[in-house]
Design an enzyme around this catalytic site. Structure first.
Site, PDB file in Angstrom:
ATOM      1  N   ASP A   1       0.871  -1.175   0.000  1.00 21.55           N
ATOM      2  CA  ASP A   1       0.000   0.000   0.000  1.00 21.55           C
ATOM      3  C   ASP A   1       0.908   1.224   0.000  1.00 21.55           C
ATOM      4  OD1 ASP A   1      -1.622   2.158   0.531  1.00 21.55           O
ATOM      5  OD2 ASP A   1      -2.883   1.074   1.964  1.00 21.55           O
TER       6      ASP A   1
ATOM      7  N   TYR B   1     -10.294  15.080  -6.433  1.00 23.40           N
ATOM      8  CA  TYR B   1      -9.566  14.311  -7.454  1.00 23.40           C
ATOM      9  C   TYR B   1      -8.770  15.269  -8.341  1.00 23.40           C
ATOM     10  CZ  TYR B   1      -8.622  11.016 -11.269  1.00 23.40           C
ATOM     11  OH  TYR B   1      -8.000  10.235 -12.222  1.00 23.40           O
ATOM     12  N   GLY B   2      -9.450  16.273  -8.908  1.00 24.44           N
ATOM     13  CA  GLY B   2      -8.756  17.237  -9.761  1.00 24.44           C
ATOM     14  C   GLY B   2      -7.672  17.978  -8.991  1.00 24.44           C
ATOM     15  N   ALA B   3      -7.969  18.345  -7.752  1.00 19.67           N
ATOM     16  CA  ALA B   3      -6.983  19.083  -6.952  1.00 19.67           C
ATOM     17  C   ALA B   3      -5.755  18.223  -6.679  1.00 19.67           C
ATOM     18  CB  ALA B   3      -7.631  19.538  -5.638  1.00 19.67           C
TER      19      ALA B   3
END
Ligand SMILES: NC(=O)c1ccc[n+]([C@@H]2O[C@H](COP(=O)([O-])OP(=O)(O)OC[C@H]3O[C@@H](n4cnc5c(N)ncnc54)[C@H](OP(=O)(O)O)[C@@H]3O)[C@@H](O)[C@H]2O)c1
Length: 247
Positions: free
Chosen positions: A61, A150-152
């Site tokens: 992980d 997500y975009g950030a």
């Protein structure tokens, strides 16, 4: 000479397509993810198709520093690394209605899309060949137009990569980013893809169709090539023209 290539998230989707291409070019490839059975199945599929044992697996992980440390020791016991592809990442679909829910949503998303790349890169960096080392990270078209964490988080990957490119250039290591658009044939879309979603996405793409994992992998392989040594600090958009919009 055989190169050693490490691909995070190499057991599925875009990462698996990249592993297949690097291995077909003769590289020795280590694919990394959290699920050993998925990794082993991907490696067996590629190795059988090639008739050569070029892909090996290592489970970890990558949000967990201790696991990344152990993983890097395992990988580098086999020698230095030529190419690192930071491809692990995913989209967390949530609509939290409390501030602590929003905080957890952003933190989980940043951990998966940014911290995985930062930790794996930091752990392998002393063992990356110089000159000639290659780092390619996979962001998203979302880095330029959202949505939410997500975009950030993918935009943060851009800033981090550009700084790293400047820092590592004197050592002859290149650092670049691939920003894919809509590629539905991967696990990232498993719980979100409906015919309506797909039609809406494709409607905005000038080339009129989704991309494939293999088309994104081609860009990764290009930026990681031995003769791509004068390309660094670039963000390559592979999205069927999606950012242009339809005319
Ligand atoms: N498909 C698209 O439309 C699209 C568009 C733009 C960008 N991207 C980006 O492309 C990259 C590859 O995604 P994909 O589309 O190929 O989807 P995918 O099949 O879901 O691949 C994501 C991979 O990341 C691994 N991963 C996730 N969290 C991890 C962790 N904590 N530690 C280690 N490995 C982890 C997953 O393996 P385990 O679950 O086994 O750990 C999986 O193999 C991602 O960064 C994604 O954000 C995809």
């Amino acid at each position: 000479m055989t190169r050693r290539t490490v691909i995070s998230g190499g057991g599925t989707g875009i990462g698996k397509a990249a592993a297949r291409r690097f291995a077909a070019d003769g590289d020795s490839v280590v694919i990394v993810g959290r699920r050993p059975a998925i990794l082993e199945a991907a490696a067996a599929e590629i190795n059988t198709a090639l008739g050569a044992d070029r892909v090996t697996t290592a489970a970890a992980d990558l949000t967990e520093p201790d696991q990344v440390h152990a993983l890097a020791e395992q990988i580098t016991a086999g020698g230095p690394v030529d190419v690192l592809v930071n491809n692990a990442g995913t989209f967390f679909e949530r609509t939290p209605d409390t501030l602590s829910g929003i905080a957890a949503w952003y933190i989980d998303t940043y951990r998966t899309n940014l911290i995985t790349a930062v930790l794996l890169t930091e752990a392998l960096l002393p063992h990356l060949i110089r000159p000639g080392g290659r780092i390619v990270s996979v962001s998203s078209i979302a880095a330029l137009r959202g949505p939410g964490p997500y975009g950030a988080s993918k935009a943060a990957l851009h800033g981090w990569s550009l700084g790293l490119a400047r820092h590592l250039a004197p050592q002859g290591i290149t650092v670049n980013v691939i920003a894919p658009g809509f590629v539905p044939a991967t696990e990232v879309w498993d719980d979100m893809l409906t015919p309506e979603v797909e039609a809406a996405r494709v409607a905005g793409i000038p080339l009129g169709r989704p991309g494939t994992p293999d088309e994104v992998a081609a860009g990764i392989v290009h930026l990681a090539a031995p003769d791509a040594g004068w390309t660094t600090g670039q963000i390559l958009q592979i999205n069927g023209g999606d950012l242009l919009g339809r005319g």
